[in-house]
Motif scaffolding. Sequence first.
Motif, mmCIF file in Angstrom:
data_model
loop_
_atom_site.group_PDB
_atom_site.id
_atom_site.type_symbol
_atom_site.label_atom_id
_atom_site.label_comp_id
_atom_site.label_asym_id
_atom_site.label_seq_id
_atom_site.Cartn_x
_atom_site.Cartn_y
_atom_site.Cartn_z
ATOM 1 N N LYS A 141 24.220 58.122 24.851
ATOM 2 C CA LYS A 141 22.802 58.137 24.483
ATOM 3 C C LYS A 141 22.584 57.481 23.120
ATOM 4 N N ILE A 142 23.564 57.641 22.216
ATOM 5 C CA ILE A 142 23.444 56.976 20.913
ATOM 6 C C ILE A 142 23.475 55.460 21.119
ATOM 7 N N PHE A 143 24.399 55.008 21.937
ATOM 8 C CA PHE A 143 24.508 53.563 22.180
ATOM 9 C C PHE A 143 23.234 53.025 22.814
ATOM 10 N N PHE A 144 22.680 53.771 23.744
ATOM 11 C CA PHE A 144 21.454 53.326 24.394
ATOM 12 C C PHE A 144 20.300 53.254 23.401
ATOM 13 N N ALA A 145 20.213 54.264 22.536
ATOM 14 C CA ALA A 145 19.106 54.316 21.592
ATOM 15 C C ALA A 145 19.213 53.211 20.548
ATOM 16 N N MET A 146 20.442 52.905 20.146
ATOM 17 C CA MET A 146 20.625 51.996 19.017
ATOM 18 C C MET A 146 20.764 50.530 19.425
ATOM 19 N N ARG A 147 21.141 50.315 20.654
ATOM 20 C CA ARG A 147 21.376 48.929 21.108
ATOM 21 C C ARG A 147 22.291 48.182 20.136
ATOM 22 N N GLU A 148 21.935 46.914 19.802
ATOM 23 C CA GLU A 148 22.899 46.132 19.008
ATOM 24 C C GLU A 148 23.014 46.618 17.565
ATOM 25 N N GLU A 149 22.058 47.483 17.145
ATOM 26 C CA GLU A 149 22.135 48.016 15.782
ATOM 27 C C GLU A 149 23.255 49.044 15.639
ATOM 28 N N VAL A 150 23.783 49.473 16.759
ATOM 29 C CA VAL A 150 24.668 50.626 16.719
ATOM 30 C C VAL A 150 25.909 50.378 15.863
ATOM 31 N N PRO A 151 26.179 51.289 14.950
ATOM 32 C CA PRO A 151 27.428 51.154 14.209
ATOM 33 C C PRO A 151 28.598 51.454 15.143
ATOM 34 N N PHE A 152 29.482 50.525 15.250
ATOM 35 C CA PHE A 152 30.624 50.656 16.150
ATOM 36 C C PHE A 152 31.461 51.880 15.787
ATOM 37 N N SER A 153 31.423 52.205 14.486
ATOM 38 C CA SER A 153 32.269 53.291 13.994
ATOM 39 C C SER A 153 31.622 54.660 14.151
ATOM 40 N N THR A 154 30.933 54.890 15.243
ATOM 41 C CA THR A 154 30.316 56.197 15.485
ATOM 42 C C THR A 154 31.196 57.007 16.435
ATOM 43 N N ALA A 155 31.398 58.268 16.098
ATOM 44 C CA ALA A 155 32.156 59.136 17.010
ATOM 45 C C ALA A 155 31.389 60.437 17.199
ATOM 46 N N VAL A 156 31.649 61.102 18.295
ATOM 47 C CA VAL A 156 31.011 62.393 18.546
ATOM 48 C C VAL A 156 32.098 63.439 18.734
ATOM 49 N N LYS A 157 31.923 64.538 18.058
ATOM 50 C CA LYS A 157 32.897 65.627 18.164
ATOM 51 C C LYS A 157 32.163 66.924 18.496
ATOM 52 N N VAL A 158 32.459 67.493 19.628
ATOM 53 C CA VAL A 158 31.829 68.775 19.985
ATOM 54 C C VAL A 158 32.534 69.884 19.222
ATOM 55 N N ALA A 187 13.178 57.459 11.457
ATOM 56 C CA ALA A 187 12.040 57.922 10.660
ATOM 57 C C ALA A 187 11.579 59.279 11.158
ATOM 58 N N GLY A 188 11.526 60.236 10.239
ATOM 59 C CA GLY A 188 11.077 61.585 10.591
ATOM 60 C C GLY A 188 11.967 62.291 11.595
ATOM 61 N N GLY A 189 13.189 61.778 11.742
ATOM 62 C CA GLY A 189 14.133 62.417 12.665
ATOM 63 C C GLY A 189 13.866 62.100 14.133
ATOM 64 N N GLN A 190 12.965 61.157 14.364
ATOM 65 C CA GLN A 190 12.520 60.868 15.727
ATOM 66 C C GLN A 190 13.645 60.354 16.623
ATOM 67 N N GLN A 191 14.424 59.428 16.051
ATOM 68 C CA GLN A 191 15.513 58.810 16.838
ATOM 69 C C GLN A 191 16.519 59.859 17.328
ATOM 70 N N LEU A 192 16.938 60.710 16.386
ATOM 71 C CA LEU A 192 17.941 61.732 16.727
ATOM 72 C C LEU A 192 17.380 62.706 17.753
ATOM 73 N N LYS A 193 16.089 62.983 17.608
ATOM 74 C CA LYS A 193 15.440 63.897 18.534
ATOM 75 C C LYS A 193 15.495 63.323 19.959
ATOM 76 N N GLU A 194 15.201 62.028 20.057
ATOM 77 C CA GLU A 194 15.230 61.386 21.379
ATOM 78 C C GLU A 194 16.633 61.351 21.960
ATOM 79 N N ILE A 195 17.608 61.050 21.091
ATOM 80 C CA ILE A 195 19.006 61.030 21.550
ATOM 81 C C ILE A 195 19.350 62.411 22.113
ATOM 82 N N GLY A 196 18.974 63.434 21.364
ATOM 83 C CA GLY A 196 19.269 64.807 21.770
ATOM 84 C C GLY A 196 18.596 65.172 23.085
ATOM 85 N N GLN A 197 17.348 64.752 23.226
ATOM 86 C CA GLN A 197 16.624 65.090 24.463
ATOM 87 C C GLN A 197 17.275 64.433 25.676
ATOM 88 N N ARG A 198 17.576 63.137 25.526
ATOM 89 C CA ARG A 198 18.185 62.416 26.653
ATOM 90 C C ARG A 198 19.537 63.024 27.007
#
Length: 299
Positions: free
Chosen positions: A202-219, A251-262
């Motif tokens: 979902k992060i990759f989808f939201a960020m498209r080419e802006e996405v920092p390659f060095s992103t990881a997710v840890k539960v 901006a205003g946490g909107q992006q993260l909110k959408e990532i979380g919802q998806r």
Amino acid sequence: MTKPADHFRAGFVGLGGRSNVGKSTLLNRLVGYKVAAVTPLPQTTRRRILGIRTDPDAQLILIDMPGIHGSRKLLNQRMVDRARACLREADVVVGVIQAGARLDGRDQEFLDELRELRQPKIVAINKVDLVARAALIPLAEQCLKLVPGTEIVPVSALSGENVEELVSTIKSLLPPGPALMPADQYTDQSERMLAEEVILEKIFFAMREEVPFSTAVKVEKFSLEPERKLLHISALIIVERESHKGMIIGAGGQQLKEIGQRARVELEQLFESKIFLELLVKVERNWTRDPRRIEEFGL
Ligand code: GDP
């Protein structure tokens, strides 16, 4: 009645190929379950993923490998090493390339590597839905020239066209023997790792080419709260820089909110449960240069 073991075949199937040729999509088709992140961007599948397909006549244990590509960055070197290690482990190797007017230069390089392997080989020409049928013949001839003796199977992982033919070809090359894994096991990935895959996707989808390659997710937390019929998942999104953190939060946490919802919607389907999802973005400078962290994030 179960079939006698001598009619059964089982083994490890290495799925190789450069990024973006459709390995993850193909793996999902083969296993019939979503196990790898599928995005239009290359290099999102970073960890080795095992999908298992058990049929009445055979068991295929599929190893999905990150794209083999040259880079001096440690993270990428690690991926290359891992891909090579996976290739050595397999009983059968399926090299996935992409159909096109002619063979892509990077696919050629991959086929050069494939030729050197000692295992029985299959070249799966994926995305045949994108090219005219006539174009496949010269493409197949080129593949045969680069990898003499290989089986060639054109497929469309997206539509599923000819995927069963690929399965039959794989089975014919597997060694005879009993199943190696319990039949109901579709993957050895823990549910946590599946959740990490979904969030990363979902992060990759939201960020498209802006996405920092060095992103990881840890539960960090994955707990069922039976009294509330709720699955509580807390995950850290780890980035290398403050600026990346800002980009992901938006901006205003909107992006993260959408990532979380998806992510939550998909995780609820995946785990068939209501989910409470918490995401926190954390900066860890240069984690992609730290072998310990890379190991920890399962890269
Ligand atoms: P990977 O990097 O090799 O794992 O590739 P992915 O499975 O993530 O696929 C990369 C892109 O190719 C995605 O946008 C897929 O939807 C697309 N794709 C995969 N298989 C096919 C196919 O058979 N036909 C078409 N047209 N697109 C495909």
